[in-house]
Design a protein around this motif. Structure first.
Motif, PDB file in Angstrom:
ATOM      1  N   SER A  46       6.586  -6.712   4.505  1.00  0.00           N
ATOM      2  CA  SER A  46       5.710  -7.851   4.220  1.00  0.00           C
ATOM      3  C   SER A  46       4.445  -7.819   5.060  1.00  0.00           C
ATOM      4  CB  SER A  46       6.446  -9.164   4.459  1.00  0.00           C
ATOM      5  OG  SER A  46       6.837  -9.262   5.804  1.00  0.00           O
ATOM      6  N   GLN A  47       4.409  -7.008   6.096  1.00  0.00           N
ATOM      7  CA  GLN A  47       3.214  -6.877   6.919  1.00  0.00           C
ATOM      8  C   GLN A  47       2.862  -5.416   7.068  1.00  0.00           C
ATOM      9  OE1 GLN A  47       4.055  -8.803  10.613  1.00  0.00           O
ATOM     10  NE2 GLN A  47       3.685 -10.829   9.790  1.00  0.00           N
ATOM     11  N   GLY A  48       1.568  -5.177   7.193  1.00  0.00           N
ATOM     12  CA  GLY A  48       1.107  -3.814   7.397  1.00  0.00           C
ATOM     13  C   GLY A  48       0.275  -3.350   6.224  1.00  0.00           C
ATOM     14  N   SER A  49      -1.017  -3.300   6.425  1.00  0.00           N
ATOM     15  CA  SER A  49      -1.925  -2.907   5.375  1.00  0.00           C
ATOM     16  C   SER A  49      -3.250  -2.530   5.996  1.00  0.00           C
ATOM     17  CB  SER A  49      -2.114  -4.063   4.384  1.00  0.00           C
ATOM     18  OG  SER A  49      -3.107  -3.712   3.453  1.00  0.00           O
ATOM     19  N   VAL A  50      -4.030  -1.795   5.256  1.00  0.00           N
ATOM     20  CA  VAL A  50      -5.374  -1.481   5.738  1.00  0.00           C
ATOM     21  C   VAL A  50      -6.376  -2.496   5.212  1.00  0.00           C
ATOM     22  CG1 VAL A  50      -4.918   0.957   6.054  1.00  0.00           C
ATOM     23  CG2 VAL A  50      -5.779   0.159   3.859  1.00  0.00           C
ATOM     24  N   GLY A  51      -5.921  -3.442   4.399  1.00  0.00           N
ATOM     25  CA  GLY A  51      -6.795  -4.493   3.907  1.00  0.00           C
ATOM     26  C   GLY A  51      -7.861  -4.013   2.946  1.00  0.00           C
ATOM     27  N   ALA A  52      -7.639  -2.892   2.323  1.00  0.00           N
ATOM     28  CA  ALA A  52      -8.617  -2.353   1.374  1.00  0.00           C
ATOM     29  C   ALA A  52      -8.444  -3.021   0.015  1.00  0.00           C
ATOM     30  CB  ALA A  52      -8.440  -0.840   1.274  1.00  0.00           C
ATOM     31  N   SER A  53      -9.054  -2.441  -0.983  1.00  0.00           N
ATOM     32  CA  SER A  53      -9.080  -3.076  -2.305  1.00  0.00           C
ATOM     33  C   SER A  53      -7.702  -3.310  -2.888  1.00  0.00           C
ATOM     34  CB  SER A  53      -9.910  -2.233  -3.267  1.00  0.00           C
ATOM     35  OG  SER A  53      -9.308  -0.961  -3.450  1.00  0.00           O
ATOM     36  N   GLY A  54      -6.744  -2.471  -2.575  1.00  0.00           N
ATOM     37  CA  GLY A  54      -5.438  -2.635  -3.188  1.00  0.00           C
ATOM     38  C   GLY A  54      -4.280  -2.569  -2.234  1.00  0.00           C
ATOM     39  N   ASP A  55      -4.562  -2.615  -0.952  1.00  0.00           N
ATOM     40  CA  ASP A  55      -3.507  -2.550   0.052  1.00  0.00           C
ATOM     41  C   ASP A  55      -2.700  -1.265  -0.073  1.00  0.00           C
ATOM     42  OD1 ASP A  55      -2.721  -6.073   0.489  1.00  0.00           O
ATOM     43  OD2 ASP A  55      -4.378  -4.854   1.168  1.00  0.00           O
ATOM     44  N   LEU A  56      -3.219  -0.242   0.525  1.00  0.00           N
ATOM     45  CA  LEU A  56      -2.642   1.100   0.414  1.00  0.00           C
ATOM     46  C   LEU A  56      -1.226   1.208   0.951  1.00  0.00           C
ATOM     47  CD1 LEU A  56      -5.782   3.112   1.546  1.00  0.00           C
ATOM     48  CD2 LEU A  56      -5.102   2.490  -0.763  1.00  0.00           C
ATOM     49  N   ALA A  57      -0.929   0.537   2.065  1.00  0.00           N
ATOM     50  CA  ALA A  57       0.403   0.667   2.655  1.00  0.00           C
ATOM     51  C   ALA A  57       1.506   0.160   1.728  1.00  0.00           C
ATOM     52  CB  ALA A  57       0.457  -0.022   4.010  1.00  0.00           C
ATOM     53  N   PRO A  58       1.395  -1.041   1.150  1.00  0.00           N
ATOM     54  CA  PRO A  58       2.453  -1.488   0.237  1.00  0.00           C
ATOM     55  C   PRO A  58       2.593  -0.585  -0.990  1.00  0.00           C
ATOM     56  CG  PRO A  58       1.150  -3.361   0.947  1.00  0.00           C
ATOM     57  CD  PRO A  58       0.438  -2.125   1.432  1.00  0.00           C
ATOM     58  N   LEU A  59       1.479  -0.132  -1.531  1.00  0.00           N
ATOM     59  CA  LEU A  59       1.560   0.762  -2.684  1.00  0.00           C
ATOM     60  C   LEU A  59       2.226   2.087  -2.305  1.00  0.00           C
ATOM     61  CD1 LEU A  59      -1.955   0.102  -4.276  1.00  0.00           C
ATOM     62  CD2 LEU A  59       0.272  -0.565  -5.204  1.00  0.00           C
ATOM     63  N   ALA A  60       1.948   2.576  -1.102  1.00  0.00           N
ATOM     64  CA  ALA A  60       2.567   3.817  -0.644  1.00  0.00           C
ATOM     65  C   ALA A  60       4.082   3.662  -0.519  1.00  0.00           C
ATOM     66  CB  ALA A  60       1.958   4.259   0.685  1.00  0.00           C
ATOM     67  N   HIS A  61       4.546   2.504  -0.041  1.00  0.00           N
ATOM     68  CA  HIS A  61       5.992   2.265   0.057  1.00  0.00           C
ATOM     69  C   HIS A  61       6.629   2.222  -1.327  1.00  0.00           C
ATOM     70  CE1 HIS A  61       6.802   1.612   4.324  1.00  0.00           C
ATOM     71  NE2 HIS A  61       5.588   1.111   4.395  1.00  0.00           N
ATOM     72  N   LEU A  62       5.943   1.631  -2.282  1.00  0.00           N
ATOM     73  CA  LEU A  62       6.449   1.574  -3.653  1.00  0.00           C
ATOM     74  C   LEU A  62       6.645   2.981  -4.211  1.00  0.00           C
ATOM     75  CD1 LEU A  62       7.018   0.125  -6.387  1.00  0.00           C
ATOM     76  CD2 LEU A  62       4.555   0.211  -6.773  1.00  0.00           C
ATOM     77  N   ILE A  63       5.642   3.802  -4.068  1.00  0.00           N
ATOM     78  CA  ILE A  63       5.702   5.147  -4.636  1.00  0.00           C
ATOM     79  C   ILE A  63       6.629   6.053  -3.836  1.00  0.00           C
ATOM     80  CG2 ILE A  63       4.320   7.160  -5.262  1.00  0.00           C
ATOM     81  CD1 ILE A  63       4.065   4.442  -6.965  1.00  0.00           C
ATOM     82  N   ALA A  64       6.695   5.863  -2.523  1.00  0.00           N
ATOM     83  CA  ALA A  64       7.604   6.677  -1.708  1.00  0.00           C
ATOM     84  C   ALA A  64       9.040   6.545  -2.201  1.00  0.00           C
ATOM     85  CB  ALA A  64       7.506   6.275  -0.241  1.00  0.00           C
ATOM     86  N   ALA A  65       9.414   5.353  -2.650  1.00  0.00           N
ATOM     87  CA  ALA A  65      10.774   5.157  -3.165  1.00  0.00           C
ATOM     88  C   ALA A  65      11.030   6.035  -4.377  1.00  0.00           C
ATOM     89  CB  ALA A  65      10.991   3.685  -3.515  1.00  0.00           C
ATOM     90  N   LEU A  66      10.024   6.223  -5.212  1.00  0.00           N
ATOM     91  CA  LEU A  66      10.198   7.097  -6.379  1.00  0.00           C
ATOM     92  C   LEU A  66      10.308   8.565  -5.982  1.00  0.00           C
ATOM     93  CD1 LEU A  66       7.823   5.528  -9.032  1.00  0.00           C
ATOM     94  CD2 LEU A  66      10.319   5.558  -9.025  1.00  0.00           C
ATOM     95  N   LEU A  67       9.868   8.877  -4.767  1.00  0.00           N
ATOM     96  CA  LEU A  67       9.979  10.240  -4.252  1.00  0.00           C
ATOM     97  C   LEU A  67      11.300  10.454  -3.507  1.00  0.00           C
ATOM     98  CD1 LEU A  67       6.363  10.637  -2.826  1.00  0.00           C
ATOM     99  CD2 LEU A  67       7.204  11.233  -5.105  1.00  0.00           C
ATOM    100  N   GLY A  68      12.091   9.377  -3.405  1.00  0.00           N
ATOM    101  CA  GLY A  68      13.373   9.470  -2.715  1.00  0.00           C
ATOM    102  C   GLY A  68      13.283   9.122  -1.244  1.00  0.00           C
TER     103      GLY A  68
END
Length: 92
Positions: free
Chosen positions: A25-47
């Motif tokens: 719920s915390q941790g982001s670079v505050g950019a246009s789409g919040d890279l950190a949360p999106l990275a966690h989402l996609i990392a799950a698809l990578l296992g």
């Protein structure tokens, strides 16, 4: 940026099976789409990371196996397409 249909199908499979990647719920670079949360989402698809299936938290690789998915292997520029933040801009 774009992705192959298999990536979209994998995201849809998570939704269909009540499988939710764990995103801090915390941790982001505050950019246009919040890279950190999106990275966690996609990392799950990578296992990588963890996934909640119906209230049960488990390692992503185990969760993917349970719902019948193989970890994704991203193609050229797919990682960028999945975390570039335009999804949030589009949604807004």
């Amino acid at each position: 940026s774009g992705v192959r249909p298999v990536v979209v199908e994998a995201l849809q499979a998570l939704l269909d099976r009540d499988a939710t990647p764990l995103i801090p719920s915390q941790g982001s670079v505050g950019a246009s789409g919040d890279l950190a949360p999106l990275a966690h989402l996609i990392a799950a698809l990578l296992g990588e990371g963890r996934i909640d299936i119906g209230g049960e938290l488990m390692p992503a690789r185990e969760a993917l196996q349970r719902i019948g998915l193989e970890p994704l292997q991203l193609g050229p520029k797919e990682g960028l397409a999945l975390i570039n933040g335009t999804q949030v801009s589009t949604a807004l």
